[in-house]
Design a protein around this motif. Sequence first.
Motif, PDB file in Angstrom:
ATOM      1  N   LEU A 123     -88.819  23.872  22.374  1.00  0.00           N
ATOM      2  CA  LEU A 123     -89.259  25.179  22.875  1.00  0.00           C
ATOM      3  C   LEU A 123     -90.308  25.789  21.955  1.00  0.00           C
ATOM      4  O   LEU A 123     -91.247  26.432  22.432  1.00  0.00           O
ATOM      5  N   TYR A 124     -90.171  25.580  20.664  1.00  0.00           N
ATOM      6  CA  TYR A 124     -91.175  26.097  19.727  1.00  0.00           C
ATOM      7  C   TYR A 124     -92.539  25.465  20.020  1.00  0.00           C
ATOM      8  O   TYR A 124     -93.563  26.140  19.991  1.00  0.00           O
ATOM      9  N   SER A 125     -92.540  24.172  20.328  1.00  0.00           N
ATOM     10  CA  SER A 125     -93.772  23.481  20.666  1.00  0.00           C
ATOM     11  C   SER A 125     -94.392  24.063  21.943  1.00  0.00           C
ATOM     12  O   SER A 125     -95.613  24.274  22.021  1.00  0.00           O
ATOM     13  N   VAL A 126     -93.540  24.322  22.929  1.00  0.00           N
ATOM     14  CA  VAL A 126     -94.012  24.920  24.189  1.00  0.00           C
ATOM     15  C   VAL A 126     -94.589  26.313  23.927  1.00  0.00           C
ATOM     16  O   VAL A 126     -95.670  26.654  24.416  1.00  0.00           O
ATOM     17  N   ILE A 127     -93.864  27.102  23.150  1.00  0.00           N
ATOM     18  CA  ILE A 127     -94.325  28.465  22.848  1.00  0.00           C
ATOM     19  C   ILE A 127     -95.655  28.415  22.108  1.00  0.00           C
ATOM     20  O   ILE A 127     -96.571  29.199  22.391  1.00  0.00           O
ATOM     21  N   ASN A 128     -95.789  27.500  21.176  1.00  0.00           N
ATOM     22  CA  ASN A 128     -97.027  27.366  20.417  1.00  0.00           C
ATOM     23  C   ASN A 128     -98.193  27.006  21.335  1.00  0.00           C
ATOM     24  O   ASN A 128     -99.284  27.576  21.231  1.00  0.00           O
ATOM     25  N   ALA A 129     -97.967  26.075  22.261  1.00  0.00           N
ATOM     26  CA  ALA A 129     -99.030  25.662  23.184  1.00  0.00           C
ATOM     27  C   ALA A 129     -99.439  26.803  24.105  1.00  0.00           C
ATOM     28  O   ALA A 129    -100.634  27.069  24.300  1.00  0.00           O
ATOM     29  N   ILE A 130     -98.451  27.484  24.664  1.00  0.00           N
ATOM     30  CA  ILE A 130     -98.748  28.574  25.606  1.00  0.00           C
ATOM     31  C   ILE A 130     -99.409  29.742  24.883  1.00  0.00           C
ATOM     32  O   ILE A 130    -100.404  30.307  25.346  1.00  0.00           O
ATOM     33  N   SER A 131     -98.866  30.100  23.739  1.00  0.00           N
ATOM     34  CA  SER A 131     -99.405  31.224  22.981  1.00  0.00           C
ATOM     35  C   SER A 131    -100.844  30.938  22.545  1.00  0.00           C
ATOM     36  O   SER A 131    -101.717  31.802  22.655  1.00  0.00           O
ATOM     37  N   GLY A 132    -101.071  29.732  22.052  1.00  0.00           N
ATOM     38  CA  GLY A 132    -102.420  29.364  21.631  1.00  0.00           C
ATOM     39  C   GLY A 132    -103.401  29.379  22.783  1.00  0.00           C
ATOM     40  O   GLY A 132    -104.541  29.839  22.646  1.00  0.00           O
ATOM     41  N   HIS A 133    -102.966  28.898  23.931  1.00  0.00           N
ATOM     42  CA  HIS A 133    -103.853  28.880  25.097  1.00  0.00           C
ATOM     43  C   HIS A 133    -104.246  30.289  25.514  1.00  0.00           C
ATOM     44  O   HIS A 133    -105.436  30.578  25.701  1.00  0.00           O
ATOM     45  N   TYR A 134    -103.249  31.164  25.660  1.00  0.00           N
ATOM     46  CA  TYR A 134    -103.555  32.518  26.123  1.00  0.00           C
ATOM     47  C   TYR A 134    -104.284  33.338  25.071  1.00  0.00           C
ATOM     48  O   TYR A 134    -105.061  34.236  25.412  1.00  0.00           O
ATOM     49  N   THR A 135    -104.088  33.019  23.789  1.00  0.00           N
ATOM     50  CA  THR A 135    -104.834  33.714  22.741  1.00  0.00           C
ATOM     51  C   THR A 135    -106.306  33.314  22.782  1.00  0.00           C
ATOM     52  O   THR A 135    -107.193  34.174  22.677  1.00  0.00           O
ATOM     53  N   ASN A 136    -106.570  32.034  22.948  1.00  0.00           N
ATOM     54  CA  ASN A 136    -107.951  31.547  22.918  1.00  0.00           C
ATOM     55  C   ASN A 136    -108.707  31.763  24.222  1.00  0.00           C
ATOM     56  O   ASN A 136    -109.905  32.040  24.202  1.00  0.00           O
ATOM     57  N   PHE A 137    -108.031  31.629  25.350  1.00  0.00           N
ATOM     58  CA  PHE A 137    -108.735  31.648  26.635  1.00  0.00           C
ATOM     59  C   PHE A 137    -108.405  32.848  27.512  1.00  0.00           C
ATOM     60  O   PHE A 137    -109.004  33.014  28.573  1.00  0.00           O
ATOM     61  N   GLY A 138    -107.440  33.648  27.146  1.00  0.00           N
ATOM     62  CA  GLY A 138    -107.083  34.826  27.923  1.00  0.00           C
ATOM     63  C   GLY A 138    -106.055  34.513  28.996  1.00  0.00           C
ATOM     64  O   GLY A 138    -105.823  33.353  29.349  1.00  0.00           O
ATOM     65  N   PRO A 139    -105.434  35.550  29.556  1.00  0.00           N
ATOM     66  CA  PRO A 139    -104.350  35.348  30.524  1.00  0.00           C
ATOM     67  C   PRO A 139    -104.815  34.855  31.893  1.00  0.00           C
ATOM     68  O   PRO A 139    -104.019  34.336  32.667  1.00  0.00           O
ATOM     69  N   LYS A 140    -106.072  34.998  32.210  1.00  0.00           N
ATOM     70  CA  LYS A 140    -106.558  34.596  33.530  1.00  0.00           C
ATOM     71  C   LYS A 140    -106.871  33.100  33.613  1.00  0.00           C
ATOM     72  O   LYS A 140    -106.870  32.515  34.688  1.00  0.00           O
ATOM     73  N   THR A 141    -107.156  32.466  32.485  1.00  0.00           N
ATOM     74  CA  THR A 141    -107.526  31.051  32.481  1.00  0.00           C
ATOM     75  C   THR A 141    -106.284  30.189  32.676  1.00  0.00           C
ATOM     76  O   THR A 141    -105.307  30.327  31.947  1.00  0.00           O
ATOM     77  N   PRO A 142    -106.306  29.309  33.669  1.00  0.00           N
ATOM     78  CA  PRO A 142    -105.133  28.455  33.886  1.00  0.00           C
ATOM     79  C   PRO A 142    -104.966  27.423  32.768  1.00  0.00           C
ATOM     80  O   PRO A 142    -105.937  27.001  32.143  1.00  0.00           O
ATOM     81  N   ILE A 143    -103.737  27.030  32.544  1.00  0.00           N
ATOM     82  CA  ILE A 143    -103.441  26.012  31.540  1.00  0.00           C
ATOM     83  C   ILE A 143    -103.890  24.666  32.099  1.00  0.00           C
ATOM     84  O   ILE A 143    -103.610  24.343  33.261  1.00  0.00           O
ATOM     85  N   PRO A 144    -104.605  23.852  31.312  1.00  0.00           N
ATOM     86  CA  PRO A 144    -105.066  22.541  31.798  1.00  0.00           C
ATOM     87  C   PRO A 144    -103.903  21.665  32.261  1.00  0.00           C
ATOM     88  O   PRO A 144    -102.782  21.777  31.749  1.00  0.00           O
ATOM     89  N   LYS A 145    -104.173  20.788  33.211  1.00  0.00           N
ATOM     90  CA  LYS A 145    -103.117  19.971  33.824  1.00  0.00           C
ATOM     91  C   LYS A 145    -102.377  19.115  32.802  1.00  0.00           C
ATOM     92  O   LYS A 145    -101.156  18.992  32.849  1.00  0.00           O
TER      93      LYS A 145
END
Length: 166
Positions: A123-145
């Motif tokens: 879960l920490y790995s998941v949180i890190n990936a999601i948090s990093g994505h939304y920090t860098n690209f914003g909440p509107k950008t979808p997570i890559p497949k």
Amino acid sequence: MISLGGIMGAISFYLSRKEDTVAMASTTSRREALMGVATATAATGLLTPMPASALFGIGEDPKQEYQDYTLKVVGEIKKVLVLEKDDPTKPEAVAALRKEMNGWVAKYRRDTRFSGKASYGNLYSVINAISGHYTNFGPKTPIPKKRAAQIVTEIAAVETLVPKGR
């Protein structure tokens, strides 16, 4: 452990029997009277045990709390992952998710009872990936497949590991 209810019961019993105690005062020493109260208190405490961890609602079972909180965070992550890019509620949902994830990490990061578990690491790995994505690209950008597939895999692992206590 002697419960507060046991002590109060012994004291009320002692006070209700005060008349008998006064009548027996000439034949009973203070030591015998005190031993009688102590025995009644101990017996009452043994008959009505009260776990210390539940005193005043503090210290509920940490393992159960970890499981509940972890599955709650997993549920929130799943809700946000299925939101469409143009969903008007997505920025608020992402903000709430980030707050929830930060709370989970802050609570369990330094707790060695949980930080060594496989479910924690996933879960920490998941949180890190999601948090990093939304920090860098914003909440509107979808997570890559590819990243989303890895997140889904790790979430599935967390959901199977948590009920097993791992």
